[in-house]
Design a protein around this motif. Structure first.
Motif, PDB file in Angstrom:
ATOM      1  N   SER A  80       0.809  -1.214   0.000  1.00 43.05           N
ATOM      2  CA  SER A  80       0.000   0.000   0.000  1.00 43.05           C
ATOM      3  C   SER A  80       0.844   1.267   0.000  1.00 43.05           C
ATOM      4  CB  SER A  80      -0.931  -0.004   1.211  1.00 43.05           C
ATOM      5  OG  SER A  80      -1.753   1.115   1.211  1.00 43.05           O
ATOM      6  N   SER A  81       1.809   1.356   0.915  1.00 44.85           N
ATOM      7  CA  SER A  81       2.597   2.593   1.009  1.00 44.85           C
ATOM      8  C   SER A  81       3.417   2.824  -0.254  1.00 44.85           C
ATOM      9  CB  SER A  81       3.514   2.533   2.235  1.00 44.85           C
ATOM     10  OG  SER A  81       4.400   1.428   2.158  1.00 44.85           O
ATOM     11  N   LYS A  82       3.894   1.768  -0.877  1.00 40.70           N
ATOM     12  CA  LYS A  82       4.684   1.929  -2.104  1.00 40.70           C
ATOM     13  C   LYS A  82       3.831   2.449  -3.257  1.00 40.70           C
ATOM     14  CE  LYS A  82       8.619  -1.213  -1.781  1.00 40.70           C
ATOM     15  NZ  LYS A  82       9.557  -0.170  -2.199  1.00 40.70           N
ATOM     16  N   ARG A  85       1.787   6.286  -2.264  1.00 40.69           N
ATOM     17  CA  ARG A  85       2.627   7.472  -2.113  1.00 40.69           C
ATOM     18  C   ARG A  85       2.904   8.159  -3.457  1.00 40.69           C
ATOM     19  NH1 ARG A  85       8.076   6.772  -3.238  1.00 40.69           N
ATOM     20  NH2 ARG A  85       8.516   8.593  -1.955  1.00 40.69           N
ATOM     21  N   ARG A  90      -5.517  10.711  -4.122  1.00 41.68           N
ATOM     22  CA  ARG A  90      -5.755   9.277  -4.069  1.00 41.68           C
ATOM     23  C   ARG A  90      -7.202   8.890  -4.380  1.00 41.68           C
ATOM     24  NH1 ARG A  90      -2.589   7.673   1.559  1.00 41.68           N
ATOM     25  NH2 ARG A  90      -0.461   8.142   0.841  1.00 41.68           N
ATOM     26  N   GLU A 227       5.355  11.005   2.988  1.00 47.82           N
ATOM     27  CA  GLU A 227       5.869   9.895   3.773  1.00 47.82           C
ATOM     28  C   GLU A 227       7.187   9.423   3.181  1.00 47.82           C
ATOM     29  OE1 GLU A 227       2.860   6.924   3.901  1.00 47.82           O
ATOM     30  OE2 GLU A 227       1.505   8.118   5.148  1.00 47.82           O
ATOM     31  N   VAL A 235       8.423  -1.805   6.184  1.00 42.19           N
ATOM     32  CA  VAL A 235       7.009  -1.830   6.551  1.00 42.19           C
ATOM     33  C   VAL A 235       6.799  -2.707   7.777  1.00 42.19           C
ATOM     34  CG1 VAL A 235       4.694  -2.500   5.782  1.00 42.19           C
ATOM     35  CG2 VAL A 235       6.272  -1.386   4.183  1.00 42.19           C
ATOM     36  N   ASN A 367       3.799   8.439   8.872  1.00 46.52           N
ATOM     37  CA  ASN A 367       3.837   7.101   8.273  1.00 46.52           C
ATOM     38  C   ASN A 367       2.539   6.316   8.495  1.00 46.52           C
ATOM     39  OD1 ASN A 367       6.614   7.080   7.241  1.00 46.52           O
ATOM     40  ND2 ASN A 367       7.209   7.169   9.394  1.00 46.52           N
ATOM     41  N   GLU A 368       1.411   7.011   8.428  1.00 45.69           N
ATOM     42  CA  GLU A 368       0.127   6.351   8.659  1.00 45.69           C
ATOM     43  C   GLU A 368      -0.144   5.236   7.655  1.00 45.69           C
ATOM     44  OE1 GLU A 368      -2.188   9.976   8.504  1.00 45.69           O
ATOM     45  OE2 GLU A 368      -3.091   9.435  10.415  1.00 45.69           O
ATOM     46  N   THR A 369       0.166   5.495   6.375  1.00 46.09           N
ATOM     47  CA  THR A 369      -0.149   4.511   5.338  1.00 46.09           C
ATOM     48  C   THR A 369       0.565   3.196   5.604  1.00 46.09           C
ATOM     49  OG1 THR A 369      -0.394   6.306   3.721  1.00 46.09           O
ATOM     50  CG2 THR A 369      -0.174   4.070   2.855  1.00 46.09           C
ATOM     51  N   ALA A 370       1.867   3.292   5.900  1.00 45.88           N
ATOM     52  CA  ALA A 370       2.639   2.079   6.153  1.00 45.88           C
ATOM     53  C   ALA A 370       2.162   1.366   7.415  1.00 45.88           C
ATOM     54  CB  ALA A 370       4.119   2.411   6.271  1.00 45.88           C
ATOM     55  N   ALA A 373      -1.171  -0.227   6.717  1.00 40.58           N
ATOM     56  CA  ALA A 373      -0.953  -1.367   5.828  1.00 40.58           C
ATOM     57  C   ALA A 373      -0.429  -2.567   6.604  1.00 40.58           C
ATOM     58  CB  ALA A 373       0.012  -0.983   4.717  1.00 40.58           C
TER      59      ALA A 373
END
Length: 465
Positions: A80-82, A85, A90, A227, A235, A367-370, A373
């Motif tokens: 997800s983070s990759k 971002r 989004r 991020e 991750v 770093n919420e997304t990571a 995820a």
């Protein structure tokens, strides 16, 4: 009680919901989406999904296999983070992913059995369709969490009301639809007509998905802070920087394992082994709504007194005896079903309300997304392991019974014993070690409130003396 709740809802609409600013609008949009999600999920999950699979020739083991496939697909959330971002906005890509997901999960899965007649081949096709739906959608799902988390109230009192009203709204809608659709489905005794009805309800669900998306896009998308680019290994390492977030994440992992030990399998058991009707099974879901409306104030007071984590643990400990009784339930003791469901529904109201905040109570802003995820990845992996465990246990005797301690039992019933043991262990940890999972500020506030109550009680005792 209902009048008091209605007055409270009106007050909170101006305090929490409304259209006077973007945050209030986002919360309003979200609760409408929760309502629609509850509406269409009646037809594509739970007992209707189990009925859909069994009507298409799936055994209890096949149903278990298909039920754990989504959790394999959700493991792709690790990317997800990759992926996310790279998108400044989004919303468009997430909405496209959501439409694709439901087109596969609802439309493709409903149409496929018309062309594939062999049950074994249908199993392979169901597994492939569901896996592709979840695997391609999983990297985008954490983006929805971040998008709508921006609208959550920050203080605990308003947040607990916000989460409670989501659950109340979803429960009322799903209850009405469950009862109405269950009565109709049970009334259609011809198997072919019943299958056509369930297929039709699934197509209707897809139309509601499109309506939900049309409402969802009205919410503002706040810019996500930049991020740092992370390697895949990071991750998994990043959450270790945040101790209490990691502890809460482990709680969610454990809960997803436990709650999925007989997910789907139990409905199959009730429908096919116990010969319960759709109406009876779904009436117990409706009972949850009545209990939630009646006890919402009680559970909010418990949360304020004992914290999110201790409430979660206490409800699990009280739940344990019901699993032993469900293990012993047979067609001759089917009367146990209603009172046990009543007790579990009372406890579920507290469990759902407290669990709803476990992810967010220690979630850092960077770093919420990571982090989300990682949480999603772990929850789905542990849910997969839970379903795998339950499916293996259920497959030992399958649709036949075996003698155990003078009783004829299906192997799926042993998942109740597994749930009892694991719930007891998790509940004890949460009750005894709740400070380890709770933000320091909340711990201090709760301990100060306890000290005040103790001083007041001591003063009252001295006056009586």
């Amino acid at each position: 009680m209902l009048r008091t709740l209605a007055m409270g809802l009106r007050r909170d609409f101006s305090d929490i919901f409304g259209f006077h600013d973007e945050d209030a609008k986002g919360r309003t949009v979200y609760i409408f989406c929760v309502i629609l999600n509850a509406f269409y999920n009646v037809f594509i999950t739970g007992v209707f999904y189990t009925g859909f699979l069994s009507m298409n020739g799936m055994s209890i083991t096949d149903a278990g296999v298909i039920t754990f496939i989504p959790y394999l697909g959700n493991l792709f959330s690790v990317f997800s983070s990759k992926i996310l971002r790279h998108f400044r906005r989004r919303k468009p890509i997430m909405i496209a992913a959501k439409i694709y997901f439901y087109a596969m999960y609802i439309l493709a899965a409903t149409v496929m059995p018309r062309f594939v007649l062999d049950p074994q081949q249908r199993l392979y096709w169901f597994a492939a369709i569901v896996f592709l739906a979840y695997a391609l959608y999983a990297p985008f799902d954490p983006g929805f969490v971040i998008w709508f988390y921006r609208f959550f109230p920050q203080d605990d009192a308003r947040r607990s009301r916000y989460l409670l009203y989501q659950q109340i709204a979803a429960s009322i809608i799903s209850s009405v639809i469950l009862i109405f659709s269950s009565v109709i489905t049970d009334a259609v005794t011809n198997a072919q007509n019943q299958r056509a009805l369930i297929d039709g309800l699934r197509y209707f669900a897809f139309a509601l998905v499109l309506l939900e998306i049309a409402i969802q896009v009205q919410a503002k998308e706040y810019p996500v802070p930049p991020e740092e680019p992370l390697r895949l290994a990071q991750v998994f390492a990043l959450p270790l920087r945040y101790k209490k977030f990691m502890y809460c994440t482990l709680v969610m992992f454990a809960w997803n394992y436990i709650s999925n030990l007989n997910n789907g399998l139990w409905n199959y058991h009730l429908l096919n082994h116990m010969q319960f009707s759709y109406t009876l099974i779904n009436a117990m879901s409706v009972l949850y709504t009545v209990i939630l409306l009646s006890l919402s104030g009680f559970w909010q007071r418990v949360l304020a007194r004992y914290s999110w984590i201790r409430t979660f643990g206490l409800a699990q400990l009280i739940w344990v005896p019901t699993e032993f009784l469900f293990f012993a339930m047979s067609p001759e003791t089917a009367w146990l079903y209603v009172p046990l469901c009543f007790v579990q529904n009372v406890l579920t109201a507290g469990i759902n309300l407290s669990y709803a905040n476990v992810l967010y109570m220690n979630l850092p802003r960077d770093n919420e997304t990571a982090l989300i995820a990682f949480n999603t990845l772990g929850r789905n992996f542990l849910a997969f392991l839970g379903l795998l465990t339950g499916t293996y246990v259920s497959s030992i005797t399958g649709d036949a019974t075996a003698s155990f301690m003078g009783m004829q039992v299906y192997s799926v019933q042993f998942t109740c014993l597994l749930r009892a043991a694991t719930l007891f262990a998790l509940g004890m940890i949460l009750v005894l070690r709740w400070r380890s999972f709770t933000p320091d500020a909340d711990v201090a506030a709760l301990e100060e409130a306890d000290a005040v109550r103790k001083r007041l009680k001591d003063a009252q005792n001295r006056r009586h003396v």
